[in-house]
Design a protein around this motif. Sequence first.
Motif, PDB file in Angstrom:
ATOM      1  N   GLU A 182       0.847  -1.196   0.000  1.00 13.02           N
ATOM      2  CA  GLU A 182       0.000   0.000   0.000  1.00 13.02           C
ATOM      3  C   GLU A 182       0.879   1.241   0.000  1.00 13.02           C
ATOM      4  N   ASP A 228       2.835   4.623   0.840  1.00  8.56           N
ATOM      5  CA  ASP A 228       3.338   5.138   2.118  1.00  8.56           C
ATOM      6  C   ASP A 228       2.826   6.554   2.353  1.00  8.56           C
ATOM      7  N   VAL A 250      -0.166   9.161   3.211  1.00  5.74           N
ATOM      8  CA  VAL A 250      -1.471   9.157   3.855  1.00  5.74           C
ATOM      9  C   VAL A 250      -2.450   9.765   2.851  1.00  5.74           C
ATOM     10  N   ARG A 292      -9.440  13.706   3.130  1.00  2.00           N
ATOM     11  CA  ARG A 292      -9.807  13.410   4.518  1.00  2.00           C
ATOM     12  C   ARG A 292     -10.723  14.505   5.056  1.00  2.00           C
ATOM     13  N   ARG A 335       1.551   1.678   8.738  1.00  5.08           N
ATOM     14  CA  ARG A 335       1.194   0.481   7.974  1.00  5.08           C
ATOM     15  C   ARG A 335       1.712  -0.778   8.666  1.00  5.08           C
ATOM     16  N   SER A 376       1.739  -6.526   3.950  1.00  3.00           N
ATOM     17  CA  SER A 376       0.318  -6.504   3.580  1.00  3.00           C
ATOM     18  C   SER A 376       0.167  -6.912   2.114  1.00  3.00           C
TER      19      SER A 376
END
Lengths: 405, 163
Positions: A54, A56, A58, A64, B158, B162
């Motif tokens: 995924e 790194d 945010v 958001r 994290r 994953s």
Amino acid sequence: MIKDEERSMNATVRRASMADYLAPGARSMKPSGIRRFFDLAAGRKDIITLGVGEPDFVTPWHVREACVYALEMGKTQYTSNAGMPELREEIGNYLYNQFDVAYDPAQEILVTVGGSEAIDLALRALITPGDEILVPEPCYISYSPITSLSGGVPVGIETFAEDHFKLKAESLKAAITPRSKVLIVCYPSNPTGGIMTYEDWLPIAKVIEENDLIVISDEIYAELTYGTKHVSLASMPGMKDRTILVSGFSKAFAMTGWRMGYACAHPELISAMLKIHQYTIMCAPIMGQVAALEALRNGKDEKDRMVEAYNQRRRLIVHGFREIGLECHEPQGAFYAFPSIKSTGLSSEQFSTRLLNEANVAAVPGDVFGMGGEGHLRCSYATSVNQLTEAIERIGRFVDKLKAE
Amino acid sequence: MSELKMKILELLKEDARRTAELIATMLDVTAAEVKQAIAEMEQDHVIVKYATVANWSKVDDEKVTALIEVQITPERGRGFEGIAERIYLYPEVKSVYLMSGAYDLLVEVEGKNLKEVASFVSNRLSPIDAVLSTKTFFILKKYKQDGIIFEEHEVDQRLPISP
């Protein structure tokens, strides 16, 4: 009297353990190889990890913030089963503008809880027990297990580093039997970083048509290509009606935890998937949908910035592996490098375990991704330049040590 | 300026310690090209200096910083330039900007303590003939400077592995 006999028979089939209650599909399913490796790495604080699938980054703040504002405004209700109409509309515009495929938001787009749900729905909507589902490997870890859960029979098709892990028409043809029904493809590929160009897809599309297959095309990494634009299988001549395009927001917009995905396909397929979705999930969470809408409307600059950063790191890691003396095909998509460790004489499992224990670097052994993965490592470069540089140095020292043994 | 120079500049802005070799790999060019581009940018004063962004609040001898709004009368022929120069040459002045709006110059002044900054304003800045008025604002805490957040909350959360 008969009732008594039945009762006594029931008593004799009393289940010996909890496992006996489990459905055969759940009982026989092996835990994911990634999970196994996760347990090995868990709790260690000193490691550099290249094992993360995924971003790194945010989720961009404006995305958001849009969600926070929506919550403040009391947006906490169900949405329509297929997803908010304005989100489906925006997904339609986005796919048309980016990848040249036109979908009717009202009938051909379904918003799901992550791309994973979309794939599950597609398989459940399509599979009659015994159908063969073709899966080019190495591939994302879920395809085969969820195929089996739906009663299908997964059939792996090996792809090779020397072909840059592209699916070849002849391999596809060789794997097809009268029971073949669905082909699942994922390009840009997790775990190899391989991509398919227009020319690569042409002969594949022909085989798909000739053999009357339906394709589930997982295009979750579509935005992450370097040097060449992603070609959606659905945009190929004759392919739109045969393709269920699956994608989502996790990778391009750094939104993994939101679990926002979608499926696009022929109205009859979407309608079948929608039925399963409405009975199982009802609808994707509204807060995620609001965030996804904001990402599509205003997220391009942030997305481009992240893609540029991945590209720089990609060059760094590939160059690093080659300097160390490990062969590494050039990944042109996603954020994984898939170097070969065959020259060390160790298996993927042995190499990864020792790398973790002796060099404090976590990378996922390639064999967990199916055929063709043995002898490779999946290394995610979605991590900072400093961490990557340090990881490469540690792997280099580890490989030198192996040579000296 | 060329695209390559822009990209090099951005990479150096993130971390000035990056070597030409590292940057070359990241941008898929040769180290010689990167060195050449950096040399040219230094020559042209595009790259003015390599400095460290420090969070002084973590250091014992914390400094006091003030932002001062200054209204001035421009000079005939030179406008604001001469006054700005008189102000920015003081070593305690960290930055000077000509602003649009209610005042003319924004001056950032750094001192060892409150007294030192106050003394600069009353003894150096205010007495300049062209200076009409000053308004001094002390910085209480720095959260973000030059795009860098000092107390980074967004640590990598994290899982180590994953899918």
